[in-house]
Design a protein around this motif. Sequence first.
Motif, PDB file in Angstrom:
ATOM      1  N   SER A 140       0.833  -1.205   0.000  1.00 48.16           N
ATOM      2  CA  SER A 140       0.000   0.000   0.000  1.00 48.16           C
ATOM      3  C   SER A 140       0.865   1.251   0.000  1.00 48.16           C
ATOM      4  O   SER A 140       0.433   2.320  -0.437  1.00 48.16           O
ATOM      5  N   ARG A 141       2.095   1.121   0.516  1.00 53.30           N
ATOM      6  CA  ARG A 141       3.073   2.206   0.437  1.00 53.30           C
ATOM      7  C   ARG A 141       4.443   1.605   0.176  1.00 53.30           C
ATOM      8  O   ARG A 141       4.884   0.707   0.889  1.00 53.30           O
ATOM      9  N   PHE A 142       5.113   2.063  -0.864  1.00 52.44           N
ATOM     10  CA  PHE A 142       6.472   1.631  -1.200  1.00 52.44           C
ATOM     11  C   PHE A 142       7.455   2.424  -0.345  1.00 52.44           C
ATOM     12  O   PHE A 142       7.425   3.649  -0.331  1.00 52.44           O
ATOM     13  N   VAL A 143       8.309   1.740   0.398  1.00 50.53           N
ATOM     14  CA  VAL A 143       9.300   2.413   1.242  1.00 50.53           C
ATOM     15  C   VAL A 143      10.560   2.630   0.410  1.00 50.53           C
ATOM     16  O   VAL A 143      11.261   1.672   0.071  1.00 50.53           O
ATOM     17  N   PRO A 144      10.906   3.863   0.072  1.00 48.78           N
ATOM     18  CA  PRO A 144      12.010   4.109  -0.858  1.00 48.78           C
ATOM     19  C   PRO A 144      13.369   4.094  -0.166  1.00 48.78           C
ATOM     20  O   PRO A 144      13.466   4.074   1.070  1.00 48.78           O
ATOM     21  N   ARG A 145      14.397   4.128  -0.968  1.00 51.87           N
ATOM     22  CA  ARG A 145      15.758   4.264  -0.444  1.00 51.87           C
ATOM     23  C   ARG A 145      16.094   5.732  -0.210  1.00 51.87           C
ATOM     24  O   ARG A 145      16.994   6.040   0.586  1.00 51.87           O
ATOM     25  N   ASP A 146      15.399   6.628  -0.860  1.00 50.30           N
ATOM     26  CA  ASP A 146      15.782   8.042  -0.832  1.00 50.30           C
ATOM     27  C   ASP A 146      14.926   8.888   0.119  1.00 50.30           C
ATOM     28  O   ASP A 146      14.860  10.099  -0.029  1.00 50.30           O
ATOM     29  N   GLY A 147      14.300   8.251   1.101  1.00 50.74           N
ATOM     30  CA  GLY A 147      13.394   8.988   1.967  1.00 50.74           C
ATOM     31  C   GLY A 147      13.963   9.401   3.307  1.00 50.74           C
ATOM     32  O   GLY A 147      13.228   9.890   4.173  1.00 50.74           O
TER      33      GLY A 147
END
Length: 316
Positions: A140-147
């Motif tokens: 439901s939410r993609f956890v990014p590397r750039d956050g």
Amino acid sequence: MPQRYSEDEIIARVFAPIAGVGALGLKDDAALLDPVKEPLVLTTDMVVAGVHFFADDPPALIAKKALRVNLSDLAAKGAEPIGFLLSLALPDDWTNSWLEAFAAGLAEDARAFRAPLIGGDTTATPGPLTISITALGRASRFVPRDGARAGDAIYVTGTIGDAALGLAVRRDQALAQRLSPEARDDLIRRYLLPKPRLDLAPWLRANAGAAMDISDGLAGDLAKLARASRTSAIVDLPSVPLSEAARAAIALDAALFETAITGGDDYEILFTAAPAAVPPAGAIRIGEIVAGDAPPLFLDARKKPVNFKKMSFSHF
């Protein structure tokens, strides 16, 4: 040479019985999945004999590692598995019994992690055994590397360095003999069989700013995360969680601490979150994201910078 399955028999007798519904019995050229309402997450990792595992490792464990390193990527993105595609390049010396044991290990993990086989390909190779898996997931939410953002806390799950030290133990018989059997077996087990942290996916979706799995070493992977987020980081090395087995190995050879921090194959989750967030069970805070574009700073117990000869494992 004993008689071996034909390519059609490999598909029909070995892999079709363990395939999921979307695979259509592996009788077609593609899988068919129902539409996914949530964002689709895809990842692929290849493992090669002599690089990621030893050719004489148990085939069931080779299969499990090949699948688990992909599921680890899904976990770090906050995704739940849907299924996977398998591409298998077999060397000249494969046997039916080896392939059946490989498939049995794959089937066991596919059931345990609810990630069915939905298709793939098999071929022969003059080179080493090569396995490529593409895993599909939903989130439901993609956890990014750039956050990651300045002020975020940095966490890792589990313990760091066991797999890299397990590889060192397998390569160095003198070190293996100096360790207790329990410590030696614990480290080797972590090298052979990583544990994807899929149980953390819901927490990561809800709370993590950035995340990735630690495949190439904590130091190097944190540098990648910070660089992608256009930030830097400060890590308190004494806070990095080490297992008793890892501590025993490092006590025998202090240089192995660098191996633990930079060696890779952990497949634990490295993530950042707001300082007020309550971390999930088993996650340890090891540092903080800071503003700037300098490489991460690693501090020892006296708050002195530690420089590593290399930051991470690299294939090239």
